[in-house]
Enzyme design. Structure first.
Site, PDB file in Angstrom:
ATOM      1  CG  ASP A 144      -2.353 -12.836   6.242  1.00 35.37           C
ATOM      2  OD1 ASP A 144      -2.786 -13.997   6.319  1.00 35.37           O
ATOM      3  OD2 ASP A 144      -2.992 -11.908   5.732  1.00 35.37           O
ATOM      4  CE1 TYR A 196      -9.085  -3.051   4.359  1.00 36.59           C
ATOM      5  CE2 TYR A 196      -8.844  -4.177   2.268  1.00 36.59           C
ATOM      6  CZ  TYR A 196      -8.430  -3.976   3.569  1.00 36.59           C
ATOM      7  OH  TYR A 196      -7.364  -4.686   4.087  1.00 36.59           O
ATOM      8  NE  ARG A 197      -4.444  -1.081   4.616  1.00 32.18           N
ATOM      9  CZ  ARG A 197      -3.980  -1.971   5.483  1.00 32.18           C
ATOM     10  NH1 ARG A 197      -4.677  -3.076   5.740  1.00 32.18           N
ATOM     11  NH2 ARG A 197      -2.821  -1.786   6.089  1.00 32.18           N
ATOM     12  CE1 TYR A 234      -3.867  -2.204   0.214  1.00 33.08           C
ATOM     13  CE2 TYR A 234      -2.914  -3.077   2.221  1.00 33.08           C
ATOM     14  CZ  TYR A 234      -3.863  -3.143   1.219  1.00 33.08           C
ATOM     15  OH  TYR A 234      -4.793  -4.150   1.227  1.00 33.08           O
ATOM     16  CG  HIS A 250       2.669  -7.517  -2.312  1.00 34.17           C
ATOM     17  ND1 HIS A 250       3.653  -7.627  -1.365  1.00 34.17           N
ATOM     18  CD2 HIS A 250       1.580  -7.061  -1.655  1.00 34.17           C
ATOM     19  CE1 HIS A 250       3.180  -7.266  -0.188  1.00 34.17           C
ATOM     20  NE2 HIS A 250       1.922  -6.905  -0.337  1.00 34.17           N
TER      21      HIS A 250
END
Length: 585
Positions: free
Chosen positions: A186, A520-521, A124, A439
């Site tokens: 996670d 959502y993000r 993000y 990623h």
């Protein structure tokens, strides 16, 4: 105040160049001269100490690309130039009063600041600021205490630098880990507070982290200190700290017990926002339920997905499934257990028969559902009968407990810890699916529906394969909604892969918005685009957010542009990033 008209490339140094003046950073804050910047840095050192201020002046300072030792200055998983989303300096306050002083200084100098907790918001943007040249506010380096663990109330009060692993270890040291459980995502290295205010999730019955928070302490953009909920009410029965600052004063006894207090509920506006710096937060802990049993159910066919989701919805709403279930694609588990070269010598996306071969090799399904049972043994036994009977209607479903799987590297053994609130780092491995692995997360939300899941899967999978990447995903089921997390793994040192993955995720946003699925993000580069999809009634939500932003932060110094919310002191159109922005290389 006049709008800042700088184009995003206008004030940063060319790639690989040295700053034009000694002591200058790679990117100056927008509208700030070299002299003004140096004056700001000098005054920041007076506030926090010279050792807690680092000017980012060379590309060598952007070499950290490890989750375990995260960069505090740039996006480790960069799709733009490494030097684009970069801080001018990183400042690490040691206490709340220093955060307040830094906010007052930033207002006076009109220098933007970007707060972060640990810097591990990977996928993000990490610790990187949306506006290049912002001051990175490292809230976690020193402010990393577990301030309280209350056994009878089953809660903790934490500072920004407390990770899930830290909180778990604190419970162990107190001898409370068998009585009180945390919920962890996670990976255990993220900030409890940071993950919660970004509305992250875990997997136990306490998996919705914001739902389980209670009470915040916040430094507003002008430096004032706010406590939310019951924290707004002082408790005269508790001792006053003579000569102490407001943040040292004890909180109301119910601060971490009742979220709402009196009047409007404010906590939500400080999540995913640029309206305040959260310095303390309460988090509810799960009382040991008296028994626990993790399990795995594998499903052999790709087309099993709709029925899996519909069964989960019914069991989740009935509270038979007590925790946050996850349905993982075969390649997510395969990537945890090995890189792509362990399964194929091709650089093309894996074909259907190759996916089946991997599933057979690993004794997994095309879809793998991880869950857990909580409570005394008689309760667990009844719940398991219902779970097994329900999923047993899917032909080829197989059921496993951890003791049924001898390979200790198998994902079920990892999830057995996660579903019990024990933090791990094992799932870092799936990022190494490709060399120099990085990623992006694409995270659309839908209702819990087999048809929606199947349509969303088919749309996103088609686009990912067309772009030349392997499709890796997981569906995480909330109380009444479903997070579909598409894991876009790419080689961060391959310019063509970075270009393709950037174009891909922008196309996925368009595709999903056409079906009413919003994310959502998201990553820094995509905040403007996603914000624009939430456009009911001529973007009324954004207009409201901007009004609140401009009221609380009239100079626009706190995280400008976060989640597409720009203050009036910035020219929003000039700062908007699109697929055509000349920044990705």
């Amino acid at each position: 105040m006049a709008s800042i008209k700088h184009e995003p490339l206008a004030y940063r140094q060319p790639i690989g160049s040295s700053p034009s003046s000694p002591g200058d950073p790679l990117a100056l804050p927008p509208g700030i001269s070299s002299e003004k910047f140096k004056e700001y840095i000098s005054r920041a050192k007076e506030i926090v100490g010279e050792e807690n201020v680092t000017v980012i002046s060379t590309v060598e300072e952007l070499q950290k690309e490890s989750y375990m030792e995260p960069s505090k200055a740039h996006d480790m998983f960069h799709v733009f130039d490494k030097e684009y989303f970069v801080a001018s300096a990183v400042v690490a306050p040691r206490k709340v009063t220093e955060v307040q002083a830094l906010m007052r200084l930033s207002n006076e100098a009109v220098v933007p600041v970007w707060p972060f907790s640990i810097g591990r918001n990977v996928g993000y943007g990490g610790a990187a600021p949306r506006v290049p040249g912002s001051i990175g506010l490292d809230m976690g380096r020193h402010m990393n205490r577990v301030l309280e663990v209350n056994e009878s109330g089953a809660y903790a009060l934490v500072e920004p630098g407390v990770t899930f692993a830290d909180l778990y270890e604190d419970l162990v040291k107190r001898g409370l880990d068998q009585k009180l459980w945390i919920d962890t995502p996670d990976l255990g290295g993220g900030s409890v507070l940071g993950n919660t205010v970004e509305r992250g999730v875990g997997y136990t019955p306490y998996g919705d982290h914001f739902m389980m928070h209670c009470g915040m302490e916040i430094v507003l953009p002008n430096g004032e200190l706010l406590r939310t909920g019951m924290g707004a009410m002082p408790d005269p029965t508790q001792p006053h700290v003579d000569g102490g600052s407001l943040d040292e004063q004890p909180g109301n006894k119910c601060w971490q017990l009742f979220n709402y207090g009196f009047g409007p509920y404010n906590d939500g506006i400080f999540t995913q926002s640029n309206l305040g710096v959260v310095t303390k937060m309460g988090i509810w802990l799960m009382v040991n339920p008296g028994g626990y049993q993790p399990y795995l159910i594998t499903f052999p066919k790709d087309e099993n997905l709709p029925k899996i989701v519909d069964i989960i919805r019914d069991l989740r709403l009935a509270m038979v499934l007590q925790n946050v279930p996850s349905i993982r694609h075969i390649l997510l588990d395969a990537a945890v257990m090995g890189s792509k070269t362990a399964y194929s010598s091709s650089d093309k996306p894996l074909a259907e028969e190759e996916l089946d071969a991997i599933a057979e090799k690993l004794n997994l399904g095309r879809w793998n559902f991880y869950g857990a049972l909580y409570g005394p043994e008689p309760v667990r036994n009844v719940l398991w009968q219902v779970v097994k009977q329900s999923f047993g209607t899917i032909d080829g479903a197989k059921f496993y407990f951890p003791e049924d799987i001898k390979d200790k590297n198998a994902v079920l053994h990892i999830r057995a810890k996660t579903l019990q609130g024990i933090p791990t780092y094992d799932e870092l491995k799936w990022v190494d699916w490709l060399p120099n692995g990085a990623h992006l997360f694409f995270s659309p939300i839908s209702k819990i529906s087999g048809d929606d899941a199947n349509l969303q899967y088919s749309i996103t999978r088609k686009r990912v394969l067309e772009a030349g990447f392997d499709f890796i995903c997981t569906f995480t089921i909330g109380m009444r909604e479903m997070h579909h997390i598409v894991c876009l793994v790419f080689n961060r040192d391959d310019p063509d892969q970075k270009r393709r993955v950037h174009a891909l995720i922008r196309q996925l946003i368009v595709d999903c918005a056409a079906h009413g699925w919003g994310e959502y993000r998201t990553h820094l580069a995509l905040m403007d685009q996603i914000a624009e999809t939430y456009n009911f009634n001529d973007n009324i939500q954004m207009r409201l957010n901007e009004k609140i932003k401009n009221a609380l932060d009239p100079k626009g110094i706190l995280a400008p542009g976060k989640n597409g919310i720009w203050p009036t002191s910035y020219d929003k159109a000039a700062w908007r990033l699109t697929a055509e922005s000349p920044l990705g290389r």
